[in-house]
Structures are given as C-alpha cells and as structure tokens.
Design a protein around this motif. Structure first.
Motif: not given
Length: 222
Positions: A51-55, A188-190, A195-199, A213-222
C-alpha cells in the motif's frame, strides 16, 4: 508463550476495516497511529501487495544496540539505503519468522548489487529476552546480513508508533506464559528521501516481496 498481533497502522479509506492477524492470539482493536493519533493516508488501497502511503513516514529516530552488540543509529546507518523495517520478536511462533523468512527469500532473488544495497531491520518488541546473541542466532538462520536491534522498550515503542505500528510491553501471565502484542506490518523506506512510502501487511508472500523489491530499491511505487 502467547502472542497478539495487532494490525491497524493504516486506515484504508476506500476499503473495509483492516483485519487482525493472529499469532497464537488476537487483539480487539487497531490502536496504532501516526504521530499524535492521526491515521496514515494511503493511495491504491485495492492494490496488492503493498500500500503506497499518501503521506510517507519519516524514518524513526532510533538509537539501539545491534545484534553484534554495537550502537546502531537507524537514521544515520541506513541513510540513502533502501530499508525494510519490521517490529517483532524472536520467540514469536509464526508471523515473525514467516515474515523474515519471506524477506530473506525475496532478497536472495535480487542481483548481488541490489542485495548489497538493501537493509532489512528487525526491531524487537521483546527486548528483555531478545539479546544481541539471540538476535544474531535467530536472524542468522534466515540471512546473516539482517540487522537486529534491541534496547529499552520505551524508545522502541515510540519509534514503532511514529510509523503507525502498535506494540505493547510484554505481559507475563499467571500461567507463566508471556503475551507480546505487536503490529505485523513491514514498512519500506525509499533511498532517495529515506522516507517510508510503502506498507506491507501480514501475509505478503516472498513472491510478492520479490516482485516489489527492485522498485523499492529504485525509489519507485510498486
């Protein structure tokens, strides 16, 4: 020993209320919050598994002892690194070992360069029993690079609550068992902003983590 797993760090505004995940027990409420009681905003509530966090959450200001007995500053020592954060304890009968094993399996599927970048941090919610030696033994059976943190319970609880994860001090029952209540979320912190963008909620599979994980590593939303 009994465990109560408490989910509810996030209010999925467009979805139904979060279900509680049991780990030998159950809890009667969500009880976890962001900041001073507000619930985290999310987008893509129907998107699985993350889940991508808005904040996004700020990384907790947490200074503890790592599983090698050395001081560990979470913010400084994971700065600029893709980081997965989980609060749990090593005597947990199911959700904690399952979650960490799934993360280990997912990490192993990454190219070596990406594995070297990723930090997986396990913060104990049962610090009296989870000594550095115990954390090293337990985490080492899954992935020797995983970081275990222990220390005083009060700052651990405050750090968990700052990212919307509810934990409570272990309680010794009359029969000698110990009840530990903790959230089952992985945050998951980018690396681009720390900052924690994904839960990820309890039940996320190794395959789902491996996909994201590859997207998290690139700071991209899954």
């Amino acid at each position: 020993m009994r465990t109560t797993i408490k989910t509810g760090a996030v209010a999925l505004a467009a979805a139904c209320a979060l279900l509680l995940t049991g780990c030998g027990g159950s809890s009667g409420g969500s009880g976890s919050a962001q900041g001073a009681g507000s619930l985290a905003d999310v987008s893509g509530a129907d998107t699985k598994p993350g889940t991508v966090l808005d904040t996004p959450f700020a990384k907790p200001q947490l200074r503890l002892t790592d599983n090698h007995g050395k001081p560990f500053d979470l913010v400084k020592q994971t700065a600029g690194r893709p980081t997965l954060l989980f609060f749990g304890y090593t005597h947990c009968p199911d959700v904690c070992p399952t979650t960490m094993s799934d993360l280990a399996l997912a990490k192993a599927r990454l190219p070596q360069a990406d594995q070297d970048k990723l930090r997986v941090v396990f913060v104990t919610s049962d610090p009296q029993r989870d000594t550095p030696a115990r954390l090293t033994e337990w985490l080492g059976a899954m992935d020797k690079s995983f970081i275990g943190l222990t220390g005083d319970f009060t700052p651990i609880q405050a750090a968990a609550r700052s990212v919307g994860v509810g934990i409570e001090a272990p309680v010794k029952e009359k029969d000698g068992s110990i009840t530990v209540t903790h959230g089952a979320e992985v945050l998951a912190f980018w690396p681009k902003d720390d900052k924690g963008h994904v839960l990820y909620m309890s039940g996320t599979t190794a395959e789902e983590f491996a996909h994201d994980l590859p997207k998290i590593i690139r700071s991209e939303a899954p």
